[in-house]
Design a protein around this motif. Sequence first.
Motif, mmCIF file in Angstrom:
data_model
loop_
_atom_site.group_PDB
_atom_site.id
_atom_site.type_symbol
_atom_site.label_atom_id
_atom_site.label_comp_id
_atom_site.label_asym_id
_atom_site.label_seq_id
_atom_site.Cartn_x
_atom_site.Cartn_y
_atom_site.Cartn_z
ATOM 1 N N CYS A 56 -5.848 4.068 -6.464
ATOM 2 C CA CYS A 56 -5.630 2.926 -5.588
ATOM 3 C C CYS A 56 -6.869 2.770 -4.712
ATOM 4 N N PRO A 57 -7.505 1.598 -4.702
ATOM 5 C CA PRO A 57 -8.649 1.409 -3.816
ATOM 6 C C PRO A 57 -8.243 1.661 -2.369
ATOM 7 N N TYR A 58 -9.045 2.433 -1.638
ATOM 8 C CA TYR A 58 -8.676 2.843 -0.291
ATOM 9 C C TYR A 58 -8.406 1.643 0.614
ATOM 10 N N ASP A 59 -9.193 0.589 0.480
ATOM 11 C CA ASP A 59 -8.995 -0.576 1.349
ATOM 12 C C ASP A 59 -7.681 -1.302 1.053
ATOM 13 N N GLU A 60 -7.084 -1.036 -0.101
ATOM 14 C CA GLU A 60 -5.794 -1.636 -0.428
ATOM 15 C C GLU A 60 -4.649 -0.641 -0.264
ATOM 16 N N PHE A 61 -4.991 0.623 0.010
ATOM 17 C CA PHE A 61 -3.971 1.651 0.117
ATOM 18 C C PHE A 61 -3.022 1.366 1.276
ATOM 19 N N THR A 62 -3.525 0.773 2.335
ATOM 20 C CA THR A 62 -2.671 0.479 3.486
ATOM 21 C C THR A 62 -1.519 -0.460 3.106
ATOM 22 N N ASP A 63 -1.754 -1.347 2.131
ATOM 23 C CA ASP A 63 -0.690 -2.242 1.666
ATOM 24 C C ASP A 63 0.264 -1.542 0.707
ATOM 25 N N ALA A 64 -0.163 -0.405 0.149
ATOM 26 C CA ALA A 64 0.660 0.321 -0.819
ATOM 27 C C ALA A 64 1.568 1.351 -0.144
ATOM 28 N N VAL A 65 1.495 1.438 1.192
ATOM 29 C CA VAL A 65 2.291 2.413 1.935
ATOM 30 C C VAL A 65 3.233 1.683 2.883
ATOM 31 N N THR A 66 4.484 2.120 2.896
ATOM 32 C CA THR A 66 5.473 1.601 3.835
ATOM 33 C C THR A 66 5.930 2.752 4.715
ATOM 34 N N ILE A 67 5.897 2.548 6.030
ATOM 35 C CA ILE A 67 6.337 3.571 6.976
ATOM 36 C C ILE A 67 7.579 3.040 7.684
ATOM 37 N N ASP A 68 8.640 3.848 7.644
ATOM 38 C CA ASP A 68 9.905 3.451 8.264
ATOM 39 C C ASP A 68 10.361 4.523 9.237
ATOM 40 N N SER A 69 11.187 4.137 10.135
ATOM 41 C CA SER A 69 11.947 4.997 11.047
ATOM 42 C C SER A 69 11.175 6.181 11.631
ATOM 43 N N PHE A 70 10.107 5.899 12.347
ATOM 44 C CA PHE A 70 9.365 6.951 13.051
ATOM 45 C C PHE A 70 10.054 7.224 14.374
ATOM 46 N N ASP A 71 10.406 8.483 14.614
ATOM 47 C CA ASP A 71 11.109 8.841 15.847
ATOM 48 C C ASP A 71 10.236 9.638 16.826
ATOM 49 N N GLY A 72 8.934 9.654 16.592
ATOM 50 C CA GLY A 72 8.025 10.426 17.435
ATOM 51 C C GLY A 72 7.651 11.757 16.817
ATOM 52 N N TRP A 73 8.466 12.213 15.875
ATOM 53 C CA TRP A 73 8.221 13.503 15.220
ATOM 54 C C TRP A 73 8.197 13.378 13.701
ATOM 55 N N LYS A 74 8.985 12.452 13.196
ATOM 56 C CA LYS A 74 9.188 12.359 11.761
ATOM 57 C C LYS A 74 9.150 10.898 11.332
ATOM 58 N N ALA A 75 8.529 10.658 10.171
ATOM 59 C CA ALA A 75 8.471 9.306 9.625
ATOM 60 C C ALA A 75 8.848 9.333 8.154
ATOM 61 N N ASP A 76 9.703 8.412 7.763
ATOM 62 C CA ASP A 76 9.990 8.211 6.346
ATOM 63 C C ASP A 76 8.932 7.250 5.821
ATOM 64 N N CYS A 77 8.388 7.559 4.660
ATOM 65 C CA CYS A 77 7.383 6.654 4.113
ATOM 66 C C CYS A 77 7.499 6.588 2.594
ATOM 67 N N MET A 78 6.945 5.537 2.051
ATOM 68 C CA MET A 78 6.914 5.333 0.617
ATOM 69 C C MET A 78 5.512 4.859 0.267
ATOM 70 N N ALA A 79 4.970 5.403 -0.818
ATOM 71 C CA ALA A 79 3.649 4.998 -1.288
ATOM 72 C C ALA A 79 3.752 4.632 -2.761
ATOM 73 N N TYR A 80 3.210 3.485 -3.106
ATOM 74 C CA TYR A 80 3.247 3.008 -4.484
ATOM 75 C C TYR A 80 2.042 3.537 -5.240
ATOM 76 N N PHE A 81 2.255 3.803 -6.528
ATOM 77 C CA PHE A 81 1.165 4.220 -7.406
ATOM 78 C C PHE A 81 0.580 3.009 -8.106
ATOM 79 N N TRP A 82 -0.612 3.188 -8.609
ATOM 80 C CA TRP A 82 -1.297 2.121 -9.326
ATOM 81 C C TRP A 82 -1.418 2.507 -10.798
ATOM 82 N N PHE A 83 -1.168 1.534 -11.663
ATOM 83 C CA PHE A 83 -1.347 1.698 -13.105
ATOM 84 C C PHE A 83 -2.200 0.545 -13.593
ATOM 85 N N ASP A 84 -3.174 0.869 -14.430
ATOM 86 C CA ASP A 84 -4.079 -0.147 -14.986
ATOM 87 C C ASP A 84 -4.688 -1.009 -13.890
#
Length: 114
Positions: A56-84
């Motif tokens: 994943c190009p680094y400049d586009e990586f920020t769009d490939a990551v979703t950060i949810d429910s940060f409570d100050g200590w813990k964050a749930d996140c999801m990162a998409y992979f790239w194919f072709d």
Amino acid sequence: MHGYQIKLLWSKLVEIHGLIMSQNWEQLKRVARITDETIEEAKIEIEEYPGIMTECPYDEFTDAVTIDSFDGWKADCMAYFWFDNEESDLSMECIAEFNGRELKRIYINQIHVF
């Protein structure tokens, strides 16, 4: 979530993405908490996904990551992979734990088609 925490998280997720792309599972276990069962499931998902996993190009990586429910200590996140050289719907779900300015650890819970 503070900017320095986001930078730490993105940096670690880029590293993890590279390890998964190269299928360097032993090094991945050193960098993140992941079970052998999750690794086996990831191998199957990657093998069955159409195309070739690419970086994943680094400049586009920020769009490939979703950060949810940060409570100050813990964050749930999801990162998409790239194919072709395109973002796919194969992703990893993680939990990142922080202690102030320190990223303590990342747990990879699942790699699946979202």
